[in-house]
Design a protein around this motif. Structure first.
Motif, PDB file in Angstrom:
ATOM      1  N   ILE A  57     -43.861  -2.684 -12.256  1.00 57.10           N
ATOM      2  CA  ILE A  57     -44.751  -3.712 -12.798  1.00 57.10           C
ATOM      3  C   ILE A  57     -44.277  -4.173 -14.177  1.00 57.10           C
ATOM      4  O   ILE A  57     -44.582  -5.304 -14.594  1.00 57.10           O
ATOM      5  N   ALA A  58     -43.504  -3.343 -14.859  1.00 56.01           N
ATOM      6  CA  ALA A  58     -42.997  -3.726 -16.188  1.00 56.01           C
ATOM      7  C   ALA A  58     -42.084  -4.947 -16.116  1.00 56.01           C
ATOM      8  O   ALA A  58     -41.898  -5.649 -17.119  1.00 56.01           O
ATOM      9  N   LYS A  59     -41.508  -5.212 -14.946  1.00 51.11           N
ATOM     10  CA  LYS A  59     -40.633  -6.383 -14.802  1.00 51.11           C
ATOM     11  C   LYS A  59     -41.414  -7.694 -14.805  1.00 51.11           C
ATOM     12  O   LYS A  59     -40.851  -8.763 -15.022  1.00 51.11           O
ATOM     13  N   PHE A  60     -42.731  -7.593 -14.533  1.00 50.33           N
ATOM     14  CA  PHE A  60     -43.526  -8.812 -14.390  1.00 50.33           C
ATOM     15  C   PHE A  60     -43.835  -9.398 -15.767  1.00 50.33           C
ATOM     16  O   PHE A  60     -44.306  -8.694 -16.666  1.00 50.33           O
ATOM     17  N   GLY A  65     -49.672  -5.814   1.608  1.00 49.32           N
ATOM     18  CA  GLY A  65     -49.698  -5.190   0.295  1.00 49.32           C
ATOM     19  C   GLY A  65     -48.382  -5.280  -0.449  1.00 49.32           C
ATOM     20  O   GLY A  65     -47.322  -5.529   0.137  1.00 49.32           O
ATOM     21  N   VAL A  66     -48.460  -5.038  -1.752  1.00 45.80           N
ATOM     22  CA  VAL A  66     -47.289  -5.143  -2.618  1.00 45.80           C
ATOM     23  C   VAL A  66     -46.409  -3.906  -2.471  1.00 45.80           C
ATOM     24  O   VAL A  66     -46.884  -2.770  -2.554  1.00 45.80           O
ATOM     25  N   GLN A  67     -45.109  -4.134  -2.258  1.00 42.11           N
ATOM     26  CA  GLN A  67     -44.144  -3.029  -2.247  1.00 42.11           C
ATOM     27  C   GLN A  67     -43.590  -2.781  -3.640  1.00 42.11           C
ATOM     28  O   GLN A  67     -43.546  -1.646  -4.104  1.00 42.11           O
ATOM     29  N   GLU A  68     -43.186  -3.874  -4.323  1.00 40.00           N
ATOM     30  CA  GLU A  68     -42.639  -3.722  -5.665  1.00 40.00           C
ATOM     31  C   GLU A  68     -42.536  -5.092  -6.333  1.00 40.00           C
ATOM     32  O   GLU A  68     -42.581  -6.133  -5.693  1.00 40.00           O
ATOM     33  N   ILE A  69     -42.392  -5.036  -7.646  1.00 39.57           N
ATOM     34  CA  ILE A  69     -42.115  -6.234  -8.434  1.00 39.57           C
ATOM     35  C   ILE A  69     -40.600  -6.324  -8.600  1.00 39.57           C
ATOM     36  O   ILE A  69     -39.961  -5.367  -9.038  1.00 39.57           O
ATOM     37  N   ILE A  70     -40.011  -7.469  -8.253  1.00 43.87           N
ATOM     38  CA  ILE A  70     -38.541  -7.557  -8.282  1.00 43.87           C
ATOM     39  C   ILE A  70     -38.034  -8.598  -9.280  1.00 43.87           C
ATOM     40  O   ILE A  70     -36.825  -8.826  -9.358  1.00 43.87           O
ATOM     41  N   GLY A  71     -38.935  -9.201 -10.031  1.00 45.12           N
ATOM     42  CA  GLY A  71     -38.495 -10.177 -11.012  1.00 45.12           C
ATOM     43  C   GLY A  71     -39.628 -10.562 -11.931  1.00 45.12           C
ATOM     44  O   GLY A  71     -40.767 -10.139 -11.744  1.00 45.12           O
ATOM     45  N   PRO A  72     -39.367 -11.396 -12.940  1.00 45.96           N
ATOM     46  CA  PRO A  72     -40.387 -11.777 -13.927  1.00 45.96           C
ATOM     47  C   PRO A  72     -41.620 -12.414 -13.307  1.00 45.96           C
ATOM     48  O   PRO A  72     -42.722 -12.268 -13.826  1.00 45.96           O
ATOM     49  N   ASN A  73     -41.447 -13.100 -12.182  1.00 42.96           N
ATOM     50  CA  ASN A  73     -42.582 -13.734 -11.500  1.00 42.96           C
ATOM     51  C   ASN A  73     -42.472 -13.574  -9.985  1.00 42.96           C
ATOM     52  O   ASN A  73     -43.010 -14.379  -9.232  1.00 42.96           O
ATOM     53  N   ASP A 118     -42.700 -17.261  -8.063  1.00 46.40           N
ATOM     54  CA  ASP A 118     -43.513 -18.079  -8.965  1.00 46.40           C
ATOM     55  C   ASP A 118     -44.973 -17.616  -9.030  1.00 46.40           C
ATOM     56  O   ASP A 118     -45.899 -18.413  -9.011  1.00 46.40           O
ATOM     57  N   ILE A 119     -45.175 -16.292  -9.103  1.00 43.43           N
ATOM     58  CA  ILE A 119     -46.517 -15.744  -9.304  1.00 43.43           C
ATOM     59  C   ILE A 119     -46.774 -15.710 -10.811  1.00 43.43           C
ATOM     60  O   ILE A 119     -46.026 -15.096 -11.576  1.00 43.43           O
ATOM     61  N   ASN A 120     -47.844 -16.349 -11.238  1.00 42.40           N
ATOM     62  CA  ASN A 120     -48.133 -16.438 -12.667  1.00 42.40           C
ATOM     63  C   ASN A 120     -49.024 -15.316 -13.163  1.00 42.40           C
ATOM     64  O   ASN A 120     -48.900 -14.867 -14.312  1.00 42.40           O
ATOM     65  N   THR A 121     -49.961 -14.849 -12.296  1.00 39.42           N
ATOM     66  CA  THR A 121     -50.932 -13.835 -12.709  1.00 39.42           C
ATOM     67  C   THR A 121     -51.207 -12.886 -11.557  1.00 39.42           C
ATOM     68  O   THR A 121     -51.296 -13.303 -10.401  1.00 39.42           O
ATOM     69  N   ILE A 122     -51.327 -11.601 -11.883  1.00 39.60           N
ATOM     70  CA  ILE A 122     -51.751 -10.587 -10.918  1.00 39.60           C
ATOM     71  C   ILE A 122     -53.114 -10.069 -11.373  1.00 39.60           C
ATOM     72  O   ILE A 122     -53.287  -9.662 -12.525  1.00 39.60           O
TER      73      ILE A 122
END
Length: 540
Positions: free
Chosen positions: A153-156, A300-308, A320-324
């Motif tokens: 999640i730190a990548k987001f 469901g979410v497996q992982e965050i793979i980039g800034p968005n 292009d996800i702006n907010t979780i």
């Protein structure tokens, strides 16, 4: 001298308890950390749990009212959050509760001092201590926000927040928003986001049943449970739980498909967990947004793979996800309770309480003077089951009903845990089997007997002399109570010798509730027919 009682928390449960205790002769004092009564039913943008502007109550007005305080004619079939809050404000004033309540008074902790409960609270910046004979804690059912630990999640680089901290929805103008979790909160946020967001994804790992507020005959869905049907339910749940669970699952699945026929496989809503462990979602508000594609259920979410960028467990990638926003619910807790009296020594586990109310403490004085509200529930609409808890506590504290010995209280708790474990194993699901869920056949009978309401004595058995006497006095009214609308006022009909007099207006209110329910049903059917006719005319 009257026995003094402190009630901590002036949400609906605390208010109801304060009124019942006051009515039964206790010297009551209520504590509320907010500046209003009614708890979460008034929208707030602080860090406390509250409804959103467009939240609608899941139970109908016909089943939801407090048993001796009916809704006004102006209340919708399914009350809005604002209507519920205004109702609680009115309830508070009608029964003269406000002079007994300290607002902006946050209870920090409590302790046992010389056979009294010392309640430490901060009000207007000053610390004070009050001493009381009895103490009732009403923190609400869900307290601590639950947030999953998403991988990387730190990548987001967008915003990440829990629904508890949901701001004014205009903040999400033009955004793609990912909601993590699919329950009632997700529905509320989709409705709030619809005028502003570009797209909403709803990530979930379990199936879900979507059901409508109304049945095909125009009745609110919860009107199907008459008094007679309730006793059938309780019998079947106790003696034939597998058969009953299978029957209900099939009924609800059929209702879901009929009410909301457009449910693509890609949404992942089937197979849904059994209704025995996971209540359906009353989905009238969210379904139009699902159908038009604004809101899309995804895996469901497996992982965050980039800034968005988010990868789902089925391999799909959302760009292009702006907010979780976590809509993953809350854990039950009593944050003001010191360790010795904390009913949740293990987070997210069932509380260490008898009947999810009384502490399993070695000191009998503690067991008979400390109680917790909102820590036990079963599928029953409206506020009545929480009224019954407050009535039961009051009867015990007055000495008209009694707690069993500690050994029996502990045995009940062991049996309760075994029931939960067997249910979870049977349905291979803990998807929404929250810590406070109780067995209705066992607990409702105990509440009825301990509170002294007389419902079982007058309706559960055809061999009861009380039932025959009630029928003989007024056969038509008896049939209306048993097979008509299950009005909350039914719980206020009978005098069982427990010192609580019946509500004088109960009979008239039951008749009126049935009249209003039928009138609104006919009005709804006429509206549906008119809509169909206009649709046909528009298509020609």
């Amino acid at each position: 001298m009257a026995v003094s009682v402190a009630v901590v928390g002036m949400g609906p449960l605390g208010l109801i308890a304060l009124k019942i205790l006051k009515e039964d002769g206790f010297d009551v004092s209520g504590f509320e950390k907010r500046s209003w009564v009614g708890g979460l039913w008034k929208q707030s943008y602080d860090s406390t749990l509250s409804v959103t502007e467009r939240t609608v109550f899941n139970s109908s007005r016909f089943r939801s009212a407090i048993s001796d305080y009916p809704f006004s004619d102006a209340i919708d079939d399914f009350p809005t959050a604002r209507q519920i809050w205004q109702y609680m404000e009115s309830y508070c004033d009608n029964f003269g509760l406000r002079p007994h309540i300290r607002l902006n008074a946050e209870v920090k902790t409590f302790s046992r001092v010389q056979d009294k409960w010392a309640v430490e609270y901060v009000q207007d910046g000053s610390m004070s201590t009050g001493f009381f004979d009895k103490l009732m804690i009403s923190p609400g059912t869900f307290v601590i926000p639950r947030s999953p630990k998403l991988k990387d999640i730190a990548k987001f680089e967008g915003d990440v927040l829990h629904a508890l901290n949901f701001p004014n929805p205009s903040r999400f103008q033009g955004q793609n928003v990912l909601l993590v979790g699919f329950r009632a909160t997700a529905q509320d946020l989709v409705v709030e986001l619809a005028p502003y967001a570009k797209k909403v994804y709803i990530a979930h790992r379990n199936g879900l049943l979507l059901v409508s507020r109304y049945a095909a005959d125009g009745k609110a869905y919860d009107q199907a449970q008459s008094v007679s049907f309730m006793f059938i339910q309780l019998f079947m749940e106790k003696w034939f739980p597998n058969l009953w669970g299978s029957f209900l699952d099939k009924i609800f699945a059929r209702m879901s498909k009929k009410s909301f026929p457009h449910q693509p496989d890609e949404w992942g809503l089937t197979p849904a967990p059994s209704v025995a462990t996971t209540p359906p979602l009353i989905a009238d508000a969210i379904y139009p947004h699902l159908k038009n594609g604004f809101a899309e259920p995804v895996w469901g979410v497996q992982e965050i793979i980039g800034p968005n960028t988010v990868k789902l467990i089925d391999g799909r990638v959302l760009d292009d996800i702006n907010t979780i926003i976590y809509t993953t619910g809350y854990e039950s807790a009593v944050t003001c309770a010191p360790k010795e009296y904390n009913p949740y020594p293990v987070a997210d586990e069932p509380p260490l309480l008898f009947r999810n109310i009384f502490p399993l403490h070695s000191n009998p004085d503690v067991r008979n003077s400390l109680a917790f509200l909102g820590q036990g529930a079963f599928p029953f609409p409206g506020f009545v089951q929480f009224e019954l808890v407050a009535m039961a506590i009051s009867q015990i504290w007055q000495g008209r009903s009694h707690l069993p010995p500690l050994s029996q209280m502990r045995q009940w708790h062991r049996s309760h845990l075994a029931w939960r474990q067997s249910l979870a194993k049977r349905y291979n699901s803990m998807a929404y089997f929250v810590a406070v869920f109780l067995s209705a056949p066992d607990h409702m009978r105990w509440l009825d007997r301990t509170a002294g309401t007389g419902i079982f004595a007058h309706f559960s058995s055809p061999f009861s002399w009380r039932a025959w006497r009630f029928w003989w006095a007024d056969p038509a009214f008896y049939r209306l109570c048993k097979n008509g609308l299950f009005s909350p006022a039914i719980w206020r009909l009978f005098d069982m010798g427990h010192g609580r007099k019946p509500w004088a207006g109960a009979k008239a209110q039951i008749i009126e509730d049935n009249r209003v329910a039928e009138a609104r049903r006919q009005e709804r059917l006429r509206a549906v027919e008119k809509e169909k006719l206009e649709g046909k005319q528009g298509g020609t």
